[in-house]
Design a protein around this motif. Structure first.
Motif, PDB file in Angstrom:
ATOM      1  N   SER A 171     -88.731 -24.582 -26.061  1.00  0.00           N
ATOM      2  CA  SER A 171     -87.510 -24.278 -26.816  1.00  0.00           C
ATOM      3  C   SER A 171     -86.920 -25.787 -27.209  1.00  0.00           C
ATOM      4  O   SER A 171     -87.132 -26.605 -26.631  1.00  0.00           O
ATOM      5  CB  SER A 171     -86.840 -23.303 -26.359  1.00  0.00           C
ATOM      6  OG  SER A 171     -85.992 -23.856 -25.429  1.00  0.00           O
ATOM      7  N   GLU A 172     -85.874 -25.485 -28.327  1.00  0.00           N
ATOM      8  CA  GLU A 172     -85.252 -26.717 -28.719  1.00  0.00           C
ATOM      9  C   GLU A 172     -84.349 -27.166 -27.329  1.00  0.00           C
ATOM     10  O   GLU A 172     -84.131 -28.356 -27.239  1.00  0.00           O
ATOM     11  CB  GLU A 172     -84.462 -26.109 -29.863  1.00  0.00           C
ATOM     12  CG  GLU A 172     -83.929 -27.580 -30.650  1.00  0.00           C
ATOM     13  CD  GLU A 172     -83.041 -27.372 -31.737  1.00  0.00           C
ATOM     14  OE1 GLU A 172     -82.075 -27.654 -31.898  1.00  0.00           O
ATOM     15  OE2 GLU A 172     -83.704 -26.667 -32.759  1.00  0.00           O
ATOM     16  N   ARG A 173     -83.762 -26.285 -26.858  1.00  0.00           N
ATOM     17  CA  ARG A 173     -83.067 -26.403 -25.519  1.00  0.00           C
ATOM     18  C   ARG A 173     -83.837 -27.237 -24.346  1.00  0.00           C
ATOM     19  O   ARG A 173     -83.418 -28.041 -23.876  1.00  0.00           O
ATOM     20  CB  ARG A 173     -82.188 -25.327 -25.347  1.00  0.00           C
ATOM     21  CG  ARG A 173     -81.221 -25.534 -23.924  1.00  0.00           C
ATOM     22  CD  ARG A 173     -80.714 -24.334 -23.343  1.00  0.00           C
ATOM     23  NE  ARG A 173     -80.524 -23.082 -24.233  1.00  0.00           N
ATOM     24  CZ  ARG A 173     -79.360 -22.825 -24.914  1.00  0.00           C
ATOM     25  NH1 ARG A 173     -78.418 -23.435 -24.725  1.00  0.00           N
ATOM     26  NH2 ARG A 173     -79.480 -21.624 -25.740  1.00  0.00           N
ATOM     27  N   GLU A 174     -84.899 -26.486 -24.333  1.00  0.00           N
ATOM     28  CA  GLU A 174     -85.849 -26.961 -23.107  1.00  0.00           C
ATOM     29  C   GLU A 174     -86.231 -28.358 -23.598  1.00  0.00           C
ATOM     30  O   GLU A 174     -86.382 -29.294 -22.794  1.00  0.00           O
ATOM     31  CB  GLU A 174     -87.042 -26.064 -23.090  1.00  0.00           C
ATOM     32  CG  GLU A 174     -86.331 -24.668 -22.451  1.00  0.00           C
ATOM     33  CD  GLU A 174     -87.590 -23.649 -22.463  1.00  0.00           C
ATOM     34  OE1 GLU A 174     -87.452 -22.645 -21.768  1.00  0.00           O
ATOM     35  OE2 GLU A 174     -88.602 -23.695 -23.255  1.00  0.00           O
ATOM     36  N   ASN A 208     -90.134 -23.229 -18.538  1.00  0.00           N
ATOM     37  CA  ASN A 208     -90.167 -22.770 -20.065  1.00  0.00           C
ATOM     38  C   ASN A 208     -90.263 -21.222 -20.283  1.00  0.00           C
ATOM     39  O   ASN A 208     -90.929 -20.834 -19.488  1.00  0.00           O
ATOM     40  CB  ASN A 208     -90.993 -23.418 -21.043  1.00  0.00           C
ATOM     41  CG  ASN A 208     -92.388 -23.189 -20.749  1.00  0.00           C
ATOM     42  OD1 ASN A 208     -92.808 -21.959 -21.412  1.00  0.00           O
ATOM     43  ND2 ASN A 208     -93.268 -23.830 -19.834  1.00  0.00           N
ATOM     44  N   ALA A 209     -89.404 -20.546 -21.199  1.00  0.00           N
ATOM     45  CA  ALA A 209     -89.291 -19.294 -21.181  1.00  0.00           C
ATOM     46  C   ALA A 209     -90.593 -18.728 -21.934  1.00  0.00           C
ATOM     47  O   ALA A 209     -90.904 -17.647 -21.359  1.00  0.00           O
ATOM     48  CB  ALA A 209     -88.216 -19.123 -22.204  1.00  0.00           C
ATOM     49  N   ASP A 249     -82.484 -20.602 -21.083  1.00  0.00           N
ATOM     50  CA  ASP A 249     -83.399 -19.760 -22.080  1.00  0.00           C
ATOM     51  C   ASP A 249     -84.499 -18.806 -21.242  1.00  0.00           C
ATOM     52  O   ASP A 249     -84.598 -17.703 -21.276  1.00  0.00           O
ATOM     53  CB  ASP A 249     -84.429 -20.540 -22.866  1.00  0.00           C
ATOM     54  CG  ASP A 249     -83.759 -21.467 -23.928  1.00  0.00           C
ATOM     55  OD1 ASP A 249     -82.699 -21.038 -24.192  1.00  0.00           O
ATOM     56  OD2 ASP A 249     -84.307 -22.216 -24.539  1.00  0.00           O
ATOM     57  N   GLN A 250     -84.708 -19.292 -19.804  1.00  0.00           N
ATOM     58  CA  GLN A 250     -85.471 -18.487 -19.158  1.00  0.00           C
ATOM     59  C   GLN A 250     -84.613 -17.325 -18.594  1.00  0.00           C
ATOM     60  O   GLN A 250     -85.084 -16.057 -18.420  1.00  0.00           O
ATOM     61  CB  GLN A 250     -86.026 -19.175 -18.053  1.00  0.00           C
ATOM     62  CG  GLN A 250     -87.139 -19.966 -18.290  1.00  0.00           C
ATOM     63  CD  GLN A 250     -86.703 -21.651 -18.103  1.00  0.00           C
ATOM     64  OE1 GLN A 250     -85.811 -21.897 -18.944  1.00  0.00           O
ATOM     65  NE2 GLN A 250     -87.287 -22.385 -17.273  1.00  0.00           N
ATOM     66  N   ARG A 251     -83.355 -17.480 -18.262  1.00  0.00           N
ATOM     67  CA  ARG A 251     -82.414 -16.506 -17.592  1.00  0.00           C
ATOM     68  C   ARG A 251     -82.500 -15.415 -18.749  1.00  0.00           C
ATOM     69  O   ARG A 251     -82.343 -14.153 -18.355  1.00  0.00           O
ATOM     70  CB  ARG A 251     -81.135 -16.905 -17.250  1.00  0.00           C
ATOM     71  CG  ARG A 251     -80.441 -15.721 -16.822  1.00  0.00           C
ATOM     72  CD  ARG A 251     -79.074 -16.261 -16.154  1.00  0.00           C
ATOM     73  NE  ARG A 251     -77.951 -17.094 -17.276  1.00  0.00           N
ATOM     74  CZ  ARG A 251     -77.930 -18.339 -17.084  1.00  0.00           C
ATOM     75  NH1 ARG A 251     -78.365 -19.085 -16.345  1.00  0.00           N
ATOM     76  NH2 ARG A 251     -77.270 -18.941 -17.862  1.00  0.00           N
ATOM     77  N   GLN A 252     -82.043 -15.807 -19.975  1.00  0.00           N
ATOM     78  CA  GLN A 252     -82.072 -14.680 -21.213  1.00  0.00           C
ATOM     79  C   GLN A 252     -83.169 -14.080 -21.287  1.00  0.00           C
ATOM     80  O   GLN A 252     -83.214 -12.695 -21.532  1.00  0.00           O
ATOM     81  CB  GLN A 252     -81.332 -15.439 -22.316  1.00  0.00           C
ATOM     82  CG  GLN A 252     -80.126 -15.866 -22.097  1.00  0.00           C
ATOM     83  CD  GLN A 252     -79.625 -16.874 -23.505  1.00  0.00           C
ATOM     84  OE1 GLN A 252     -80.609 -17.193 -24.303  1.00  0.00           O
ATOM     85  NE2 GLN A 252     -78.457 -17.237 -23.523  1.00  0.00           N
ATOM     86  N   ALA A 253     -84.376 -14.712 -21.400  1.00  0.00           N
ATOM     87  CA  ALA A 253     -85.520 -13.971 -21.497  1.00  0.00           C
ATOM     88  C   ALA A 253     -85.869 -12.974 -20.267  1.00  0.00           C
ATOM     89  O   ALA A 253     -86.316 -11.786 -20.646  1.00  0.00           O
ATOM     90  CB  ALA A 253     -86.669 -15.019 -21.519  1.00  0.00           C
ATOM     91  N   ASN A 269     -81.459 -23.862 -17.491  1.00  0.00           N
ATOM     92  CA  ASN A 269     -82.683 -23.014 -17.626  1.00  0.00           C
ATOM     93  C   ASN A 269     -82.074 -21.602 -18.370  1.00  0.00           C
ATOM     94  O   ASN A 269     -82.567 -20.402 -18.072  1.00  0.00           O
ATOM     95  CB  ASN A 269     -83.376 -22.584 -16.562  1.00  0.00           C
ATOM     96  CG  ASN A 269     -84.078 -23.839 -16.020  1.00  0.00           C
ATOM     97  OD1 ASN A 269     -83.364 -24.718 -15.328  1.00  0.00           O
ATOM     98  ND2 ASN A 269     -85.160 -24.232 -16.270  1.00  0.00           N
TER      99      ASN A 269
END
Length: 178
Positions: A57-60, A116-117, A149-153, A147
């Motif tokens: 992702s952009e954040r990653e 990565n998510a 993005d992964q937590r939210q996913a 991380n």
């Protein structure tokens, strides 16, 4: 991870780690559970050369500098590390594309650590239906701010199944299939 793998190894099924890098955690697990690994397999899936930009992702991507500096080609090193363990199956390539090379339909222990998510959720979606009742799924870096993005996913993944992720003091997340 070692204690959870040992507990899970009392259930039916194989073990799998998605995101292995040089195999430090998987090597510790193999050593810790010892003879409980006999009669089952431990699949190790990774690109063994870092995280492809295409899945970030952009954040990653902003944090990719860390990954570029810490992940280098290591496939041969991992093969050498596990040469003495016929139960260990090393699979090189991008997850989830490599699941076709995994000839198991039941797992007792799943460790997801791909930073990565996109890849992590794809792995969870594939492996969850194959996880034995009582089986363990560990999510590395789940509670680390870097991380998010992964937590939210994974929070969405768990909620869709009527569960929540247990955040461990290590920053990992834990799911157990009921």
């Amino acid at each position: 991870a070692c204690w959870l793998a040992e507990r899970a190894s009392r259930l039916e099924g194989d073990l799998i780690e998605c995101g292995v890098n040089r195999g430090g955690i998987s090597r510790a697990i193999v050593s810790y559970i010892g003879t409980r690994l006999q009669g089952r397999r431990f699949f190790l899936l990774d690109t063994f050369e870092g995280i492809p930009v295409s899945v970030l992702s952009e954040r990653e991507m902003r944090h990719n500098k860390y990954f570029e500096e810490n992940y280098t080609e290591c496939h041969q090193q991992v093969l050498e590390t596990f040469r003495a363990y016929p139960e260990v199956v090393v699979v090189k390539g991008l997850v989830p594309d490599t699941f076709g090379q995994v000839d198991s339909d039941r797992f007792c222990f799943v460790h997801i650590d791909m930073n990565n998510a996109v890849s992590e959720i794809a792995a969870a979606e594939y492996l969850w239906p194959r996880l034995a009742t009582g089986g363990i799924m560990i999510l590395d870096y789940y509670a680390w701010q870097i991380n998010v993005d992964q937590r939210q996913a994974f929070d969405r993944f768990a909620a869709e199944r009527g569960m929540t992720v247990l955040a461990l003091p290590t920053g990992q997340g834990l799911l157990m299939k009921a």
